[in-house]
Design an enzyme around this catalytic site. Sequence first.
Site, PDB file in Angstrom:
ATOM      1  N   HIS A   1     -10.538  -8.108  -8.059  1.00 12.04           N
ATOM      2  CA  HIS A   1     -10.299  -7.578  -6.715  1.00 12.04           C
ATOM      3  C   HIS A   1     -10.922  -8.453  -5.634  1.00 12.04           C
ATOM      4  O   HIS A   1     -12.099  -8.805  -5.724  1.00 12.04           O
ATOM      5  CB  HIS A   1     -10.904  -6.165  -6.630  1.00 12.04           C
ATOM      6  CG  HIS A   1     -10.966  -5.599  -5.237  1.00 12.04           C
ATOM      7  ND1 HIS A   1     -12.150  -5.478  -4.538  1.00 12.04           N
ATOM      8  CD2 HIS A   1      -9.988  -5.138  -4.421  1.00 12.04           C
ATOM      9  CE1 HIS A   1     -11.900  -4.941  -3.355  1.00 12.04           C
ATOM     10  NE2 HIS A   1     -10.601  -4.734  -3.247  1.00 12.04           N
TER      11      HIS A   1
ATOM     12  N   LYS B   1       0.844  -1.186   0.000  1.00 10.33           N
ATOM     13  CA  LYS B   1       0.000   0.000   0.000  1.00 10.33           C
ATOM     14  C   LYS B   1       0.884   1.242   0.000  1.00 10.33           C
ATOM     15  O   LYS B   1       1.897   1.287   0.724  1.00 10.33           O
ATOM     16  CB  LYS B   1      -0.923   0.006   1.226  1.00 10.33           C
ATOM     17  CG  LYS B   1      -1.923  -1.145   1.237  1.00 10.33           C
ATOM     18  CD  LYS B   1      -2.947  -1.017   0.127  1.00 10.33           C
ATOM     19  CE  LYS B   1      -4.050  -2.054   0.281  1.00 10.33           C
ATOM     20  NZ  LYS B   1      -5.072  -1.926  -0.785  1.00 10.33           N
TER      21      LYS B   1
HETATM   22 MG   LIG Z   1      -6.819  -1.989  -4.301  1.00  9.95          MG
END
Ligand SMILES: [Mg+2]
Length: 385
Positions: free
Chosen positions: A315, A184
């Site tokens: 996803h 991230k």
């Molecule tokens: Mg994502």
Amino acid sequence: MNTRTPSESSSQDRIQWMRLSSCLLPLAQPISDAKVLTGRQKPMTEIAMLFAEIETRDGHRGLGMSYSKRAGGPGQFAHASEIAPTLLGEDPSDIQRLWTRMCWAGASVGRSGLAVQSIGAFDVALYDIKARRAGLSLSKLLGSQRDAVRCYNTSGGFLHTPLDQLKRNASASLERGIGGIKLKVGQPDCAQDIARVTAMREHLGDAAAIMVDANQQWDRPTAQRMCRIFEAFNLVWIEEPLDAYDYEGHAALAAQFDTPIATGEMLTSAAEHGELIRQRSADFLMPDGPRLGGITPFLKVAAQAEAAHLNLAPHFAMELHIHLAATYASEPWVEHFDWLEPLFNERLEIADGRIIVPTRPGLGLSLSEQARRWTCQSAEFGTRG
Ligand SMILES: [Mg+2]
């Protein structure tokens, strides 16, 4: 010789019973991505699952799911409860027709978002029934291209995780047979993002597959600068550098940089994905079956993506997406998250960087006792045979 007419040989089976369950899955620790660091969302502590169990007059059963994060679970359950009766007495094989029927039943609240996410749980259950009845896994029913799909880890790379732990998580994932590592990024201080990605590339070496995900938290100038800096890191992709609905901005980045741009997870209809594809906003398209209304719209998105020669990386919800990814022409990446594992009695197998596509009939999933214990609300429709 088969003397039956087409109408006699078509399914006479009917949907006679359904149960909807809202199940709150607690996470081991609060989860933070860039949306939390920019103050837009609170850390995530649970996932609200919506399960649909459907039974037919002939005794066939299916399990489907949808989900929401942070908010929306009670709303999905309520909407699903309202539209559920429209399925009773219907032929479970007519999935396209039933999707349209459910959509019209809730038409005044739209054809995207929470309304279609409620439909998604039923839609997945209907596909599960169809595949189980055929004695085939879902991927085989749809027409599989491969027996395993490459996978990457996301859960070890969140922003609440200190760098040392990040490195340990990445090494453990690769040792376990997972094929790639996602980090991230998107923090308010870009230098911290660069430092973490630099450290991970050094730690894992040049050959490792590394992705980054900014979770929509850069503005256009910042995304421009960060994509340029990250060109040197040979990343598999840069995910959601911009607002999920900035089709033009993503397209400009995709056109400029060699590093592929990935986006699409936040979009909640096939129509929205169609716009992403039309504007060439993504090199890797990231549809999320439950989030856009189930397998029916997912397949429409995948067909468009394939025709546009895009790469695919569904996803979340690997338990469903492994089957759908197995049917795409070029090999997708599936997102490996172990979060949903306690909900099911079965586990996915990983080997050589890939998840093995389950061969059990249907999705190959059954709800665990733990999932029943975490169920906070349920409703039944029709009568059981
Ligand atoms: Mg994502």
